[in-house]
Structure formats: C-alpha cells, structure tokens
Design an enzyme around this catalytic site. Structure first.
Site, PDB file in Angstrom:
ATOM      1  N   PHE A   1      -4.519   3.087  14.838  1.00  0.00           N
ATOM      2  CA  PHE A   1      -4.804   4.119  13.841  1.00  0.00           C
ATOM      3  C   PHE A   1      -5.929   3.608  12.937  1.00  0.00           C
ATOM      4  O   PHE A   1      -6.104   2.396  12.795  1.00  0.00           O
ATOM      5  CB  PHE A   1      -3.559   4.406  12.992  1.00  0.00           C
ATOM      6  CG  PHE A   1      -2.657   5.437  13.595  1.00  0.00           C
ATOM      7  CD1 PHE A   1      -1.937   5.156  14.740  1.00  0.00           C
ATOM      8  CD2 PHE A   1      -2.555   6.700  13.022  1.00  0.00           C
ATOM      9  CE1 PHE A   1      -1.114   6.121  15.310  1.00  0.00           C
ATOM     10  CE2 PHE A   1      -1.737   7.672  13.579  1.00  0.00           C
ATOM     11  CZ  PHE A   1      -1.015   7.380  14.733  1.00  0.00           C
TER      12      PHE A   1
ATOM     13  N   ASP B   1      -4.046  -6.531   4.712  1.00  0.00           N
ATOM     14  CA  ASP B   1      -5.065  -7.407   5.297  1.00  0.00           C
ATOM     15  C   ASP B   1      -5.025  -8.813   4.694  1.00  0.00           C
ATOM     16  O   ASP B   1      -5.466  -9.766   5.320  1.00  0.00           O
ATOM     17  CB  ASP B   1      -6.458  -6.798   5.081  1.00  0.00           C
ATOM     18  CG  ASP B   1      -6.672  -5.606   6.006  1.00  0.00           C
ATOM     19  OD1 ASP B   1      -6.158  -5.655   7.140  1.00  0.00           O
ATOM     20  OD2 ASP B   1      -7.335  -4.637   5.598  1.00  0.00           O
TER      21      ASP B   1
ATOM     22  N   LYS C   1     -13.902   0.149  15.365  1.00  0.00           N
ATOM     23  CA  LYS C   1     -12.612  -0.542  15.262  1.00  0.00           C
ATOM     24  C   LYS C   1     -11.897  -0.570  16.613  1.00  0.00           C
ATOM     25  O   LYS C   1     -11.315  -1.576  17.013  1.00  0.00           O
ATOM     26  CB  LYS C   1     -11.741   0.219  14.247  1.00  0.00           C
ATOM     27  CG  LYS C   1     -10.936  -0.659  13.347  1.00  0.00           C
ATOM     28  CD  LYS C   1     -10.326   0.147  12.218  1.00  0.00           C
ATOM     29  CE  LYS C   1     -11.010  -0.140  10.903  1.00  0.00           C
ATOM     30  NZ  LYS C   1     -10.370   0.529   9.770  1.00  0.00           N
TER      31      LYS C   1
ATOM     32  N   LYS D   1     -11.133  -4.122  18.545  1.00  0.00           N
ATOM     33  CA  LYS D   1      -9.749  -4.566  18.751  1.00  0.00           C
ATOM     34  C   LYS D   1      -9.277  -4.353  20.189  1.00  0.00           C
ATOM     35  O   LYS D   1      -8.098  -4.531  20.497  1.00  0.00           O
ATOM     36  CB  LYS D   1      -8.822  -3.815  17.783  1.00  0.00           C
ATOM     37  CG  LYS D   1      -9.187  -4.059  16.318  1.00  0.00           C
ATOM     38  CD  LYS D   1      -8.167  -3.482  15.361  1.00  0.00           C
ATOM     39  CE  LYS D   1      -8.673  -3.603  13.924  1.00  0.00           C
ATOM     40  NZ  LYS D   1      -7.611  -3.646  12.946  1.00  0.00           N
TER      41      LYS D   1
ATOM     42  N   LYS E   1       9.574 -16.467 -11.143  1.00  0.00           N
ATOM     43  CA  LYS E   1       8.738 -15.397 -11.689  1.00  0.00           C
ATOM     44  C   LYS E   1       7.550 -15.987 -12.478  1.00  0.00           C
ATOM     45  O   LYS E   1       7.757 -16.877 -13.309  1.00  0.00           O
ATOM     46  CB  LYS E   1       9.605 -14.522 -12.598  1.00  0.00           C
ATOM     47  CG  LYS E   1       8.882 -13.320 -13.123  1.00  0.00           C
ATOM     48  CD  LYS E   1       9.795 -12.516 -14.030  1.00  0.00           C
ATOM     49  CE  LYS E   1       8.992 -11.460 -14.739  1.00  0.00           C
ATOM     50  NZ  LYS E   1       9.743 -10.825 -15.805  1.00  0.00           N
TER      51      LYS E   1
ATOM     52  N   ASN F   1       0.852  -1.194   0.000  1.00  0.00           N
ATOM     53  CA  ASN F   1       0.000   0.000   0.000  1.00  0.00           C
ATOM     54  C   ASN F   1       0.886   1.241   0.000  1.00  0.00           C
ATOM     55  O   ASN F   1       2.109   1.149  -0.024  1.00  0.00           O
ATOM     56  CB  ASN F   1      -0.940  -0.024   1.208  1.00  0.00           C
ATOM     57  CG  ASN F   1      -0.176  -0.176   2.505  1.00  0.00           C
ATOM     58  OD1 ASN F   1       0.591   0.699   2.882  1.00  0.00           O
ATOM     59  ND2 ASN F   1      -0.353  -1.317   3.175  1.00  0.00           N
TER      60      ASN F   1
HETATM   61  N1  CTP Z   1      -3.897  -3.448  12.026  1.00  0.00           N
HETATM   62  C1  CTP Z   1      -3.091  -4.454  12.459  1.00  0.00           C
HETATM   63  N2  CTP Z   1      -3.031  -5.630  11.767  1.00  0.00           N
HETATM   64  C2  CTP Z   1      -3.760  -5.798  10.649  1.00  0.00           C
HETATM   65  C3  CTP Z   1      -4.590  -4.759  10.182  1.00  0.00           C
HETATM   66  C4  CTP Z   1      -4.624  -3.582  10.895  1.00  0.00           C
HETATM   67  O1  CTP Z   1      -2.426  -4.287  13.488  1.00  0.00           O
HETATM   68  N3  CTP Z   1      -3.684  -6.940   9.983  1.00  0.00           N
HETATM   69  C5  CTP Z   1      -3.959  -2.214  12.837  1.00  0.00           C
HETATM   70  C6  CTP Z   1      -3.397  -0.993  12.168  1.00  0.00           C
HETATM   71  O2  CTP Z   1      -2.022  -0.818  12.479  1.00  0.00           O
HETATM   72  C7  CTP Z   1      -4.249   0.110  12.780  1.00  0.00           C
HETATM   73  C8  CTP Z   1      -5.586  -0.565  13.021  1.00  0.00           C
HETATM   74  O3  CTP Z   1      -5.322  -1.966  13.082  1.00  0.00           O
HETATM   75  O4  CTP Z   1      -3.749   0.518  14.038  1.00  0.00           O
HETATM   76  C9  CTP Z   1      -6.629  -0.308  11.994  1.00  0.00           C
HETATM   77  O5  CTP Z   1      -6.153  -0.612  10.717  1.00  0.00           O
HETATM   78  P1  CTP Z   1      -7.096  -0.548   9.437  1.00  0.00           P
HETATM   79  O6  CTP Z   1      -6.363  -1.042   8.245  1.00  0.00           O
HETATM   80  O7  CTP Z   1      -7.767   0.772   9.368  1.00  0.00           O
HETATM   81  O8  CTP Z   1      -8.219  -1.579   9.901  1.00  0.00           O
HETATM   82  P2  CTP Z   1      -8.639  -2.998   9.453  1.00  0.00           P
HETATM   83  O9  CTP Z   1      -8.856  -3.784  10.690  1.00  0.00           O
HETATM   84  O10 CTP Z   1      -7.717  -3.568   8.447  1.00  0.00           O
HETATM   85  O11 CTP Z   1     -10.067  -2.697   8.837  1.00  0.00           O
HETATM   86  P3  CTP Z   1     -10.511  -2.308   7.354  1.00  0.00           P
HETATM   87  O12 CTP Z   1      -9.305  -2.491   6.455  1.00  0.00           O
HETATM   88  O13 CTP Z   1     -11.610  -3.265   7.075  1.00  0.00           O
HETATM   89  O14 CTP Z   1     -10.971  -0.900   7.442  1.00  0.00           O
END
Ligand code: CTP
Length: 395
Positions: free
Chosen positions: A321, A276, A335, A339, A286, A209
């Site tokens: 975050f 994710d 969220k 969590k 490759k 990303n």
């Molecule tokens: N986070 C994490 N591990 C993951 C995904 C997210 O620790 N696999 C943490 C990020 O560092 C951040 C928080 O969870 O502090 C929220 O991340 P975000 O990407 O916004 O949330 P997701 O749980 O992935 O939800 P979505 O992508 O569905 O919005």
C-alpha cells in the site's frame, strides 16, 4: 448465483425484521430454496403469512406447535440447509448463542446447525457498545462456522444516529453468495499486515500514526470469505477478525512475525502503516520534564515490504500500500519497483471519505505489469473485495 442452495433464514425480534421479506425475495430470485425459522417476538414485526407466501414454505416458530411436520424441525431444518442466515440478530439472541442456550425454535435450530451461519446483528448503538454484547459477539465470532457481519452506521429506529443498523438485504445476499459460491481462494494461504505500530519512548509514551487497521481487517475478512487460510498480523487496533490473528506492537515485532509467516504464504498483503523510525533508546522509567527542549534520536526501522520483496519466490504474490501526499502516482510506482512488489494500492488523502479511520476508501491499484485501475469511493469491505478480484481471483 445461489441456484438450488437451501437457505434457512432465522429471524429474531428486532425492527429490522421488516426487511427480511425482501431478503427472502432476493434469495429466491437468486435461485435458492428458503425456509424460515423465527423467535416468537419476530412475529410481532413480520407475519407468518408474508414469510410463507414469499418462501413457499411453512414458518417454524414454535417448538411445540401441533402443525409441525416432523416434531423435530430444529434437527431436520439444519440437516436440510446449506447455510443459515440469522437476520436481524438481536442482542438477546446473540447472548443465547454465546451461552449455548436453546429455549426457542431459533436458538435450538442454531445449536443443531454446524454448517455455515451468517449473523447480521441489529440493535441500538448503546446496546451494541455494551461490554456484554461485545463479549458475546467475540464469542460467536470464534465459532468455526459463524461469520458475523458488521453493523452499519446511520439512522436507527430509536431516532438516533449511530452504529447498529442491520446490513442491507443486498449485502447479506452478497455475503451468502461469497460464502457458498465464491470459495475461489480455497487452499490459498494469505498473510496480511494491518494497523499502526507503536514505538516505545518510555513506559507511558510512544510514537505512532493515525492508522486504525480497518482496511487490513476488511481484506482479511474478504480473503477468509473466499475460503483462504488467513494470518492477520495486526498492530494495536480496535477491529476484530475471527481468523488467526497475531497481535504485535512494534515494527520489529511485526517484521519478525511477517518473516516467519511469509515462507508459508501464497499471497502477502502489506497494509500496515509501519513506523519508519523508532527511538534509539527506550527509557525504563518515565522521562521527567525538566522545562528545557529535548532531542529524541531516532533510528530507522527495517522495511518489512522490502525485506519480503527480497525473499519472494516466483510463486508468491506481494502486495503493498502507499499513502502519498504529493506526486502520488509516481511515488507509488517507484515504491512498488523499489520493494519488488507485484502490485501497489495507492490510498488517497485528497478525497473526502478516504484514508485513516473512515469506513470508506478510494484507491488506485498499480500492477507491476503496468496496469492501472481506479476504484471509486466505496466501503472498505467493497474495496477489499475489488482489490482481491484484481489479484486474479475474479469475483
Ligand atoms: N512498509 C513496510 N515496512 C516499513 C514501511 C512500510 O512493510 N517499515 C510497507 C507498508 O505496509 C506499505 C508500503 O511498505 O505496504 C509502503 O509504505 P509507506 O509508508 O507508504 O512507504 P515508505 O517505504 O515508508 O516510504 P515513505 O514513508 O518515505 O513514503
């Protein structure tokens, strides 16, 4: 503020030296006593008369000058000082600091100074990018007593626009203040995750990303300036941190490192943009194009924040975050609860100057206790400082 502190200001020969009389004035106003030490070239930009009038002390610029009080000012000044600030610090002086060269009043004094030193580099953007300068900066960042401030971006004396400006005297004052006065995280162990993760597809491709890690690195610096023992777990990022850094690539590696460090942490700030999903399989060779459409099966990665949320003890603070594009507030709060976080920082993608890759950010912080704080657009360093203040470590 800096009442009664002894500050040794070291000036080297860059155009930004014209700003140092203002820094001396700010330091004096904050209650500090100031002595000044310069390279010979610095005196091409500022006069000893200005520096002596503002500091109320004789300027030390020549190791062999007959008017030196002790003949060994390079030892007596570091003995006297609580903190040395080298501003502006030119590429040449940085190089000498990195190599341990002591051929003038400033570099000799630096070598005898084992107490905290703040370095404010200033130079042309191309010089700053040169691998030699970057390597030397990295070397001095690793000295245990040295804090290197970032260069600002903007208009440079050579007429171009770029990164290389010395931080403003007010910012240098603030860094000095933090270093000497605001050690309010002493003894705290802080774990920070930063940057993106990369999920391997084959030897030449990955899923990732746009995260650059800037916000997480700013948080790491802010915590360290306050005396915390920081462990930064970073995905691939071009940023630098002078404290303990564990470099990882994938979400799985970040999870393993975070779980291992969390048991010893008082505070964990999860700033990383963790992927994710990862490819179900990674190819050793490759993947060749065969002209047809292809499907890439993905499997979910573990949620690091939720994993730590489950392991969290009552004396640990967990901060997350959130980056949302719609229903921002509601999603962020949901969220935080899901969590088991104590606080969540909502990044805005709507505002100009906020989000991926910017040096500024605009965030809203929600506490599990229902508190909501909107922080105005500011540099990521300032936002980091403000977030930490909200975590009950008042500035
Ligand atoms: N986070 C994490 N591990 C993951 C995904 C997210 O620790 N696999 C943490 C990020 O560092 C951040 C928080 O969870 O502090 C929220 O991340 P975000 O990407 O916004 O949330 P997701 O749980 O992935 O939800 P979505 O992508 O569905 O919005």
């Amino acid at each position: 503020m800096l009442q009664g502190k002894h500050i040794l200001v070291g000036i080297s020969g860059g155009i930004a030296a014209y700003k140092i009389p203002e820094l001396i004035r700010l330091l004096k106003k904050a209650g500090a006593e100031v002595c000044v030490c310069t390279t010979r070239n610095a005196l091409q930009f500022v006069t000893p008369l200005t520096l002596e009038t503002l500091s109320n002390n004789r300027v030390y610029s020549d190791v062999f000058a007959p008017h030196n009080e002790h003949q060994t000012e390079h030892i007596s000044l570091p003995d006297w000082a609580d903190l040395m600030i080298i501003a502006p610090c030119t590429a040449n002086v940085i190089g000498k600091m990195a190599a341990g060269i002591a051929d003038d009043a400033l570099n000799t004094t630096f070598l005898a100074m084992l107490k905290p030193v703040i370095v404010a580099p200033a130079m042309n953007d191309k010089m700053l990018q040169h691998p030699a300068v970057q390597r030397n900066l990295q070397t001095i960042r690793e000295y245990p007593n040295v804090t290197v401030l970032d260069c600002d971006e903007g208009f440079l004396a050579c007429g171009t626009q770029g990164k290389g400006r010395m931080q403003e005297p007010e910012d240098i004052l603030q860094a000095a203040d933090c270093l000497l006065e605001k050690k309010n995280m002493l003894g705290k162990r802080v774990l920070i995750t930063a940057g993106p993760t990369q999920e391997k597809i084959d030897p030449v491709r990955y899923i990732s990303n746009y995260s650059t890690g800037k916000m997480g690195y700013a948080l790491a610096r802010a915590c360290m300036l306050r005396g915390a023992e920081v462990t930064l777990i970073s995905g691939p990022s071009a940023e630098h941190f002078s404290g303990k850094t564990v470099r990882v690539t994938s979400a799985q590696e970040m999870l393993n490192a975070a779980v291992a460090e969390f048991v010893n942490a008082d505070i964990a700030i999860l700033c990383a943009a963790v992927a994710d999903y990862r490819p179900e399989q990674t190819a050793d060779k490759k993947i060749k194009r065969n002209g047809e459409s292809m499907l890439l099966p993905l499997v979910p990665n573990a949620d690091i924040a939720a994993t730590l949320g489950k392991q969290k003890k009552s004396n640990q603070l967990l901060v997350g975050f959130a980056l949302e594009t719609d229903n921002e507030e509601q999603n962020a709060i949901e969220k935080m609860q899901r969590k088991n976080l104590d606080c969540i920082v909502l990044n805005s993608l709507q505002d100009k100057g906020a989000g991926f890759g910017c040096d500024t950010n605009k965030v809203t912080v929600f506490g599990a206790d229902g508190r909501k704080t909107v922080l105005p657009l500011a540099s990521k360093d300032e936002i980091a400082s403000a977030i930490i203040n909200l975590l009950a470590y008042p500035h």
